[in-house]
Design a protein around this motif. Sequence first.
Motif, PDB file in Angstrom:
ATOM      1  N   GLY A 155       0.783  -1.223   0.000  1.00  0.00           N
ATOM      2  CA  GLY A 155       0.000   0.000   0.000  1.00  0.00           C
ATOM      3  C   GLY A 155       0.814   1.272   0.000  1.00  0.00           C
ATOM      4  O   GLY A 155       0.241   2.371  -0.047  1.00  0.00           O
ATOM      5  N   PHE A 156       2.152   1.160   0.050  1.00  0.00           N
ATOM      6  CA  PHE A 156       3.021   2.334   0.026  1.00  0.00           C
ATOM      7  C   PHE A 156       3.557   2.532  -1.389  1.00  0.00           C
ATOM      8  O   PHE A 156       4.119   1.609  -1.989  1.00  0.00           O
ATOM      9  N   LYS A 157       3.380   3.747  -1.911  1.00  0.00           N
ATOM     10  CA  LYS A 157       3.921   4.072  -3.221  1.00  0.00           C
ATOM     11  C   LYS A 157       5.454   4.125  -3.149  1.00  0.00           C
ATOM     12  O   LYS A 157       6.024   4.793  -2.288  1.00  0.00           O
ATOM     13  N   ARG A 158       6.119   3.400  -4.033  1.00  0.00           N
ATOM     14  CA  ARG A 158       7.583   3.403  -4.060  1.00  0.00           C
ATOM     15  C   ARG A 158       8.063   4.695  -4.728  1.00  0.00           C
ATOM     16  O   ARG A 158       7.880   4.888  -5.927  1.00  0.00           O
ATOM     17  N   ILE A 159       8.674   5.563  -3.971  1.00  0.00           N
ATOM     18  CA  ILE A 159       9.156   6.830  -4.496  1.00  0.00           C
ATOM     19  C   ILE A 159      10.394   6.582  -5.354  1.00  0.00           C
ATOM     20  O   ILE A 159      11.369   5.979  -4.898  1.00  0.00           O
ATOM     21  N   VAL A 160      10.362   7.068  -6.589  1.00  0.00           N
ATOM     22  CA  VAL A 160      11.510   6.920  -7.485  1.00  0.00           C
ATOM     23  C   VAL A 160      12.080   8.275  -7.898  1.00  0.00           C
ATOM     24  O   VAL A 160      13.174   8.344  -8.471  1.00  0.00           O
ATOM     25  N   GLY A 161      11.334   9.353  -7.642  1.00  0.00           N
ATOM     26  CA  GLY A 161      11.823  10.675  -8.000  1.00  0.00           C
ATOM     27  C   GLY A 161      12.090  10.801  -9.488  1.00  0.00           C
ATOM     28  O   GLY A 161      11.248  10.475 -10.322  1.00  0.00           O
ATOM     29  N   SER A 162      13.289  11.237  -9.819  1.00  0.00           N
ATOM     30  CA  SER A 162      13.668  11.412 -11.226  1.00  0.00           C
ATOM     31  C   SER A 162      14.463  10.234 -11.752  1.00  0.00           C
ATOM     32  O   SER A 162      15.085  10.330 -12.814  1.00  0.00           O
ATOM     33  N   PHE A 163      14.428   9.104 -11.054  1.00  0.00           N
ATOM     34  CA  PHE A 163      15.211   7.931 -11.443  1.00  0.00           C
ATOM     35  C   PHE A 163      14.302   6.846 -12.001  1.00  0.00           C
ATOM     36  O   PHE A 163      13.079   6.974 -12.023  1.00  0.00           O
TER      37      PHE A 163
END
Length: 546
Positions: free
Chosen positions: A261-269
Amino acid sequence: MPLLQSLVLLEGCHHHAENIADFADAKGVVLRRKAKDQFSNIMARRGYGMKIELIGFLFAAAGAYAMFNNTRSAIYILCFSTLLGAAAALKLESVGGASIQPFHFMLVFIVAIVSLRPMLLTASLSSLQYPGPGFWLMLFTAYGALTAVFLPRLFENATVVYSIARGSELNRIVSSPLAPTSSNFTQSVYLLGNLGCFAIVSGIARLGGMVLFAKALIVTAVGCLAFAVLDFVTYKTGTAYLLSVIRNANYRMLDDGDIAGFKRIVGSFSEAGVFGYVTLALFSFVVVLILEGYPQRALPLLAAALLVALLLCTSTTAYVASAAIFLLLFALCVVRILRRTASIRHLGFVGLCTGIIPLAVMTVLLTPHIAQSIGDLLSVVLANKLETQSGEERMRWNAQALISFIDTSGLGAGLGSIRTSSFVVALLANVGIVGAVLFVAFMASLVKYHLKRRGALPMEKAVGLAALVSSIAQLIAASISAAAIDLGPLFTLTTGLAAGYALGPYKSESHASAAYDLRRAVGAAPWSRATDVPVAAVSAYGRSER
């Protein structure tokens, strides 16, 4: 009646002529398009296939601006470009569609800037002299490039490897007998570029630019957080396509995943693991600046935000490496306390680790629904990681890489030949025992020279230690899950900055003041008499031009 028939006949001839003309035009378009495709194929076969992306034009304009103004802006642009890990400024169709990242594209302009400034060029080259850390990095790079040329041919078909198969759409990792590939060339170019960047950063740092790099990396950390927010917002609003301009490389983009349920943060990668790797490096840098008293009030808030981003990226590598770095920082603070050189900041960090953090953990455990959510997340990310398809695949890569290391009698398969899931394994499998020894010599020399440095001002010392700890943080993270020997642009920047501090100020034969050298080398364009003196030059050495 004959007149009417004549008119009808003429009209029919007219329509027939129009049809013939339309057919000729259509055929001409097809022929032109076919000729264009044939020309592109010929150019690609001959090595001229290259596609410049929109972001490439933007960085070309930025590089040109830096060349015609001053190096300060180039340093900020170079540091910020380390965040664009999923972007391609250029795509080389002649090398299987290899993507050239903005960092390496910008590096071309940086090299041109340095070449136009003799003082800066001399300082950069001096950073590669024996017996400093740059010398060992230069040997490692040269040896790696030689292995990329000879070893894949020497051991061709002698072992099976996992390597990148480049295609027109995306790159993928496949198992195949060892043979020369385009990755041998691209990895060699990356390593040579990293060596040049290391020397340039070290040279600028030795000329009084350490604080300038510190400011640029702080801005980069803010940019990293901004991209993390954009990634989360575009994911929730279904507008992720807006970031396609910085996600245009030929990599597999894992920007829409979630765990428990947690969105995996990838940013600009391209994936959460790389985002965690870079964020951890910036977090380590900022925390050490805080502990060493760097004069910037907003740093604690920035460090807290970076820590939150690390937790939200849900990367196993980031979690494990973060724990190791907290232990390292805790040990550094304890050593300061035992030596009676600790400040209130060191005491506060020890108190944070021994009191506040455990109290926060217990509070969470006493809240059932929060504890359940976090427990599910940690179970997936840590406890069950090796049981997932990704975990099993990565273990296969490492196992086969170690087999290839044995099959090649410890020499390795050549730089860029093998993809793994650990930097240590990649080092042994690609460049063998000799390459591994050279890299260890580089890191050992960097730490040794850092410990030997005396007489540094507090601000230089803070930046130097922050750069060293950040480099170690990246090395720990890479040892857990890195796929190749290239540790990334940020590692090159931080090691160069740490080496610049460790080697001490560079002083030319003709001028005693390093601050004066920086004004000459980094100030304005080489054809202008105007100067732009970085504050770092004066504050670092306490001298003014006479």
